[in-house]
Design a protein around this motif. Structure first.
Motif, PDB file in Angstrom:
ATOM      1  N   ILE A 117      30.276  69.887  72.733  1.00 38.22           N
ATOM      2  CA  ILE A 117      30.266  70.026  71.193  1.00 38.22           C
ATOM      3  C   ILE A 117      28.592  70.300  71.541  1.00 38.22           C
ATOM      4  N   ALA A 118      28.527  71.341  70.213  1.00 43.08           N
ATOM      5  CA  ALA A 118      26.963  71.825  70.336  1.00 43.08           C
ATOM      6  C   ALA A 118      26.079  71.006  69.178  1.00 43.08           C
ATOM      7  N   GLU A 119      24.814  71.687  69.459  1.00 46.81           N
ATOM      8  CA  GLU A 119      24.031  70.662  68.355  1.00 46.81           C
ATOM      9  C   GLU A 119      24.254  70.698  67.163  1.00 46.81           C
ATOM     10  N   THR A 120      24.528  71.351  66.893  1.00 46.59           N
ATOM     11  CA  THR A 120      24.601  71.704  65.001  1.00 46.59           C
ATOM     12  C   THR A 120      25.704  71.152  65.029  1.00 46.59           C
ATOM     13  N   GLY A 121      26.883  71.240  65.939  1.00 47.40           N
ATOM     14  CA  GLY A 121      28.228  70.356  65.385  1.00 47.40           C
ATOM     15  C   GLY A 121      28.362  68.940  65.601  1.00 47.40           C
ATOM     16  N   GLN A 122      27.272  68.798  66.985  1.00 46.78           N
ATOM     17  CA  GLN A 122      26.524  67.315  66.504  1.00 46.78           C
ATOM     18  C   GLN A 122      26.256  66.472  65.332  1.00 46.78           C
ATOM     19  N   ALA A 123      25.186  67.538  65.064  1.00 46.72           N
ATOM     20  CA  ALA A 123      24.295  67.228  63.776  1.00 46.72           C
ATOM     21  C   ALA A 123      25.374  66.867  62.709  1.00 46.72           C
ATOM     22  N   ALA A 124      26.088  67.839  62.433  1.00 44.77           N
ATOM     23  CA  ALA A 124      26.954  68.030  60.926  1.00 44.77           C
ATOM     24  C   ALA A 124      28.194  67.006  61.426  1.00 44.77           C
ATOM     25  N   ILE A 125      28.571  66.296  62.783  1.00 47.34           N
ATOM     26  CA  ILE A 125      29.275  65.108  62.371  1.00 47.34           C
ATOM     27  C   ILE A 125      27.788  63.692  62.819  1.00 47.34           C
ATOM     28  N   GLU A 126      26.932  63.706  62.402  1.00 48.22           N
ATOM     29  CA  GLU A 126      26.387  62.852  61.954  1.00 48.22           C
ATOM     30  C   GLU A 126      26.367  63.295  60.764  1.00 48.22           C
ATOM     31  N   HIS A 144      32.253  59.249  55.465  1.00 49.89           N
ATOM     32  CA  HIS A 144      33.044  59.420  55.977  1.00 49.89           C
ATOM     33  C   HIS A 144      33.767  58.118  56.267  1.00 49.89           C
ATOM     34  N   ALA A 145      32.839  56.926  56.499  1.00 50.53           N
ATOM     35  CA  ALA A 145      32.827  55.481  56.805  1.00 50.53           C
ATOM     36  C   ALA A 145      33.488  55.155  55.433  1.00 50.53           C
ATOM     37  N   ARG A 146      32.358  55.453  54.142  1.00 49.72           N
ATOM     38  CA  ARG A 146      32.514  55.290  52.988  1.00 49.72           C
ATOM     39  C   ARG A 146      33.518  55.330  52.262  1.00 49.72           C
ATOM     40  N   THR A 147      34.364  56.348  53.078  1.00 47.01           N
ATOM     41  CA  THR A 147      35.691  56.895  52.649  1.00 47.01           C
ATOM     42  C   THR A 147      36.846  55.794  53.010  1.00 47.01           C
ATOM     43  N   VAL A 148      36.637  55.555  53.816  1.00 48.40           N
ATOM     44  CA  VAL A 148      37.799  54.915  54.811  1.00 48.40           C
ATOM     45  C   VAL A 148      37.448  53.572  54.608  1.00 48.40           C
ATOM     46  N   ARG A 149      36.293  52.345  54.031  1.00 47.15           N
ATOM     47  CA  ARG A 149      36.425  51.835  54.097  1.00 47.15           C
ATOM     48  C   ARG A 149      36.740  51.556  52.576  1.00 47.15           C
ATOM     49  N   ARG A 150      36.582  52.115  51.735  1.00 45.39           N
ATOM     50  CA  ARG A 150      36.789  52.165  49.954  1.00 45.39           C
ATOM     51  C   ARG A 150      38.726  53.014  49.908  1.00 45.39           C
TER      52      ARG A 150
END
Length: 84
Positions: free
Chosen positions: A33-42, A48-54
């Motif tokens: 994964i490129a640095e820009t991809g890693q930054a997008a994931i972060e 994403h975590a809030r949506t899964v929890r909800r």
């Protein structure tokens, strides 16, 4: 991930993926994964975590969450994946 699986992802063409093949072994590939991809994931992870929890966990009781965890552990074990 196998090249065929990677090629099946949206926005990936098989010809584009095939050039990422391992030069020593045509059956394998190196994917990074490129640095820009890693930054997008972060950036996306907290939302994403809030949506899964909800959508998932807030709808379950504590006992149901325990049972779901047990089910996932059993499935991972059956698939030969570590439980951690």
């Amino acid at each position: 991930m196998r090249v065929a699986d990677l090629a099946a992802l949206p926005h990936w063409e098989r010809s584009r993926v095939s050039r990422l093949g391992c030069p020593e072994d045509g059956r394998g590939a190196f994917v990074r994964i490129a640095e820009t991809g890693q930054a997008a994931i972060e950036r996306a992870a907290p939302g994403h975590a809030r949506t899964v929890r909800r959508l998932v966990f807030d709808a379950l009781t504590a006992d149901e969450v325990v049972r779901l965890d047990e089910i996932f552990h059993r499935l991972r074990s059956r698939a030969g994946l570590s439980a951690d």
